[in-house]
Design an enzyme around this catalytic site. Structure first.
Site, mmCIF file in Angstrom:
data_model
loop_
_atom_site.group_PDB
_atom_site.id
_atom_site.type_symbol
_atom_site.label_atom_id
_atom_site.label_comp_id
_atom_site.label_asym_id
_atom_site.label_seq_id
_atom_site.Cartn_x
_atom_site.Cartn_y
_atom_site.Cartn_z
ATOM 1 N N HIS A 214 39.540 -42.221 -17.453
ATOM 2 C CA HIS A 214 38.690 -42.505 -18.616
ATOM 3 C C HIS A 214 37.221 -42.246 -18.327
ATOM 4 O O HIS A 214 36.521 -41.582 -19.095
ATOM 5 C CB HIS A 214 38.877 -43.959 -19.065
ATOM 6 C CG HIS A 214 38.182 -44.292 -20.363
ATOM 7 N ND1 HIS A 214 36.838 -44.585 -20.439
ATOM 8 C CD2 HIS A 214 38.651 -44.360 -21.628
ATOM 9 C CE1 HIS A 214 36.514 -44.827 -21.693
ATOM 10 N NE2 HIS A 214 37.602 -44.699 -22.445
ATOM 11 N N ASP A 215 36.754 -42.780 -17.190
ATOM 12 C CA ASP A 215 35.333 -42.625 -16.844
ATOM 13 C C ASP A 215 35.147 -41.645 -15.686
ATOM 14 O O ASP A 215 34.132 -41.692 -14.992
ATOM 15 C CB ASP A 215 34.732 -43.991 -16.481
ATOM 16 C CG ASP A 215 34.670 -44.915 -17.700
ATOM 17 O OD1 ASP A 215 34.816 -44.432 -18.835
ATOM 18 O OD2 ASP A 215 34.485 -46.129 -17.502
ATOM 19 N N SER A 216 36.149 -40.796 -15.461
ATOM 20 C CA SER A 216 36.053 -39.843 -14.348
ATOM 21 C C SER A 216 36.532 -38.474 -14.826
ATOM 22 O O SER A 216 35.934 -37.902 -15.732
ATOM 23 C CB SER A 216 36.854 -40.359 -13.155
ATOM 24 O OG SER A 216 38.205 -40.589 -13.536
#
Ligand SMILES: *[C@@H]1O[C@H](CO)[C@@H](O)[C@H](O)[C@H]1NC(C)=O
Ligand SMILES: *[C@@H]1O[C@H](CO)[C@@H](O)[C@H](O)[C@H]1NC(C)=O
Ligand SMILES: *[C@@H]1O[C@H](CO)[C@@H](O)[C@H](O)[C@H]1NC(C)=O
Length: 311
Positions: A214-216
């Protein structure tokens, strides 16, 4: 993705029976206090299934099929199982997909918020419990068993664990029940249950906001998936005629057909099917259909009824 925020905000407020609020991280002091008394349960059972005796669904975030299928780590995972080449998510954004995967409907959850679905609404948890099939939800970096908040990394403020990626937390039928909350655990408990051979027969696993992509990136998600699954594929406490489903919640592109990369693996997969593909039309409701069919459970009378089971 927030493309439809304005529309869905209006819609969510219009849906009176579904309380919702914005996400904020729970305070560290509150977490510390609650952790001290949180109940944890690790139920086991051995209900024989038609094609497998354990089901594990592990979810990654926001990726189009083609991009995920081209990732070297995910390619390796595909070589270990059956790639479902016509598997679609239900909708956008994330939360309604998680909600649908256990409840057979998105139940008016249109956005990534703290929705609370009425206590009368049943999920797979009700069906599993009726059938005597043990279950647990494992969420990486969930702060304690039954934690109902969100959590950021205390060093750098990055989102770490989010309620919206926990499929059962939007259901009051789970959160109003202490014993059910006690089966929503973190990865510390996953590894202690694995070690003690007390893993349940049905599991839903969500890596943290870095590891789930999600955040990578898909590279980070793929590498985590390979690192996480490789030892499990040969662990006798994990592989007990086990069917593992690796999937993504939704495609990143909102304007394609929402096809997501999904692989079935585990020792329930016959050797001859490893590295093959299956182009049957499946979706997140197929998870419910598969589990219900395998253990001869009842159904929710919703999206699960029409969906194709993997087997
Ligand atoms: C995981 O949950 C247990 C049980 O509530 C808790 O004691 C532990 O501190 C949690 N671990 C992490 C890393 O948050
Ligand atoms: C997620 O877990 C990994 C370890 O698997 C850790 O390196 C990373 O920092 C965690 N993510 C966040 C946002 O803390
Ligand atoms: C693909 O899925 C269909 C529907 O479940 C099933 O009939 C078929 O045997 C599967 N094929 C393979 C190769 O797994």
């Amino acid at each position: 993705m927030k493309l439809f925020t304005i529309f869905t905000t209006a819609f969510a407020f219009a849906t009176a029976s579904h309380a919702q609020t914005q996400y904020t991280s729970t305070a560290a002091s509150a977490v510390e206090a609650a952790r001290a008394t949180a109940l944890t349960l690790s139920p086991t059972s051995s209900i024989k299934g038609k094609t497998f005796n354990r089901f594990v669904s592990i979810w990654f975030e926001n990726q189009d099929f083609d991009i995920a299928a081209a990732d070297p780590s995910l390619k390796w995972i595909a070589s270990q199982g059956i790639t479902l080449t016509n598997y679609k998510a239900i909708t956008h954004p994330s939360q309604p997909n998680y909600v649908a995967s256990v409840g057979g409907s998105q139940h008016w959850v249109w956005e990534d918020w703290t929705f609370q679905i009425d206590k009368s609404v049943k999920t797979i948890v009700d069906l599993l419990e009726t059938g005597g099939v043990s279950w647990s939800v494992y969420q990486q970096d969930m702060q304690y068993s039954g934690f109902e908040g969100n959590w950021v990394n205390q060093q750098n403020g990055a989102n770490m664990y989010v309620r919206k990626h926990n499929p059962v937390m939007s259901y009051d039928s789970v959160t109003s029940n202490t014993e059910r909350l006690a089966k929503c655990k973190n990865f510390t408990l996953f590894y202690s249950d694995l070690e003690a051979d007390t893993l349940p027969q049905w599991m839903f696993i969500t890596p943290n906001m870095t590891n789930n992509g999600h955040d990578s990136s898909v590279t980070v998600a793929g590498a985590f998936a390979k690192e996480f699954l490789t030892p499990l594929l040969s662990n006798q406490n994990f592989m007990k005629n086990t069917l593992v489903q690796l999937t993504f919640d939704e495609s990143e592109n909102y304007f394609n057909d929402n096809k997501v990369f999904t692989v079935l693996l585990g020792d329930a997969i016959p050797e001859t099917l490893k590295g093959t593909v299956n182009d049957t039309a499946f979706n997140h409701y197929s998870i419910l259909a598969t589990v219900e069919k395998n253990w001869g459970l009842s159904n929710l009378g919703l999206g699960d009824v029409g969906a194709a089971a993997f087997w």
